[in-house]
Scaffold this active site. Structure first.
Site, PDB file in Angstrom:
ATOM      1  N   ARG A  62      33.318  46.320  27.300  1.00  0.00           N
ATOM      2  CA  ARG A  62      32.923  45.555  28.488  1.00  0.00           C
ATOM      3  C   ARG A  62      31.607  46.075  29.056  1.00  0.00           C
ATOM      4  NH1 ARG A  62      36.336  41.176  30.568  1.00  0.00           N
ATOM      5  NH2 ARG A  62      35.043  41.448  32.407  1.00  0.00           N
ATOM      6  N   HIS A  93      45.602  40.483  37.580  1.00  0.00           N
ATOM      7  CA  HIS A  93      44.702  39.331  37.714  1.00  0.00           C
ATOM      8  C   HIS A  93      44.489  38.594  36.401  1.00  0.00           C
ATOM      9  CE1 HIS A  93      41.850  36.987  39.963  1.00  0.00           C
ATOM     10  NE2 HIS A  93      40.818  37.342  39.214  1.00  0.00           N
TER      11      HIS A  93
END
Length: 285
Positions: free
Chosen positions: A184, A260
């Protein structure tokens, strides 16, 4: 043989944008819209879902302007609803099911109210609703998760990416791996213009300078599936309770031990539920 990123990657020129997207399958169009985190892309959000969904639908996971390998966008250019409509037009798709995580969910909600003829089904995962009185969320501005997300934009180091992944997920040991955090970080650093535009736009509404009008939620006529993690520390699940109360043809799946990223943490259940929902409800699917 499992689908991979390179095998599914495509590029399309719309009226205003060059967009990267990931495509697989055939049948009714299913458009997947990612969230707003640094390094987020159609593939990073939905790489674990595309193959299963593509067994039933024609899947398009799009890098929206300002993210991934699509064009950079400053805050005054950010209108992902318009970008999504441009994508549909460029791909000659009259109507599609939309599946949106977080920012992508808010985009899908706006699209359902502003372009009802272009959407057949609506699926959201943890979308923010906007500025409303909060029962469960933080009262001092952005949520705990959003504060960490903003810090990761300002410094997308592997250490900050680890903090971000940890706050996005319930199962930190499984998902906050050094490999994922490094990947990421590299993805974010590969497009420094995306990082700079996001940070510069924060005082002006990045990443959502325009929100769905809550008064128009009752006008959403398509079948709607709301998915939310009970342990979401970025967007509290009360946002989906609000949507459930206002969208007439809606139902809510509230997942325990889920943060999430429902489509990542509970990929098999997410895939099964989305497939059953789109195939089993009225619409052009």
């Amino acid at each position: 043989m499992a689908l991979d990123k390179e095998q599914t990657a495509r590029t399309v020129e719309t009226r205003d944008w060059t967009l990267r997207y990931y495509e697989a399958g055939s049948g009714h169009p299913l458009v997947l819209l990612h969230g707003s985190g640094p390094g987020a892309t159609g593939w990073s959000n939905f790489g674990g879902n595309i193959e299963a969904l593509a067994e039933h639908f024609h899947v398009y996971a799009v890098d929206m302007p300002g993210w991934g390998e699509s064009d950079a966008a400053t805050v005054d250019q950010l209108d992902h609803v318009d970008a999504a409509i441009q994508f549909l037009d460029a791909m000659d798709i009259p109507r599609a099911a939309f599946v949106g995580n977080s920012m992508g969910g808010q985009t899908s909600l706006r699209l359902a109210t502003e372009h009802p003829g272009r959407i057949s089904h609506l699926v959201t995962m943890g979308p923010p609703v906007g500025r409303m009185p909060s029962l469960f969320g933080a009262g001092d501005g952005p949520s705990e998760g959003l504060k960490v997300l903003i810090e990761a934009y300002q410094d997308p180091s592997p250490q900050n990416m680890r903090r971000l992944v940890e706050i996005m997920c319930y199962d930190k040991e499984r998902f906050a791996t050094p490999e994922l955090c490094e990947a990421r970080s590299q993805a974010a650093l590969a497009r420094p213009e995306h990082l700079a535009n996001y940070v510069a736009g924060l005082p002006h509404g990045t990443p959502l300078p325009r929100w769905v009008d809550p008064a128009r939620l009752r006008d959403i006529a398509v079948p709607t599936l709301l998915i939310h993690g009970r342990d979401d520390r970025v967007v509290p699940f009360e946002n989906s309770l609000f949507l459930l109360a206002h969208i007439p043809d809606s139902r809510l799946l509230l997942l325990n031990r889920c943060g999430h990223w429902a489509m990542i943490e509970h990929a098999e259940e997410f895939n099964r539920v989305v497939i059953d929902f789109v195939r089993g409800n009225p619409g052009d699917a």
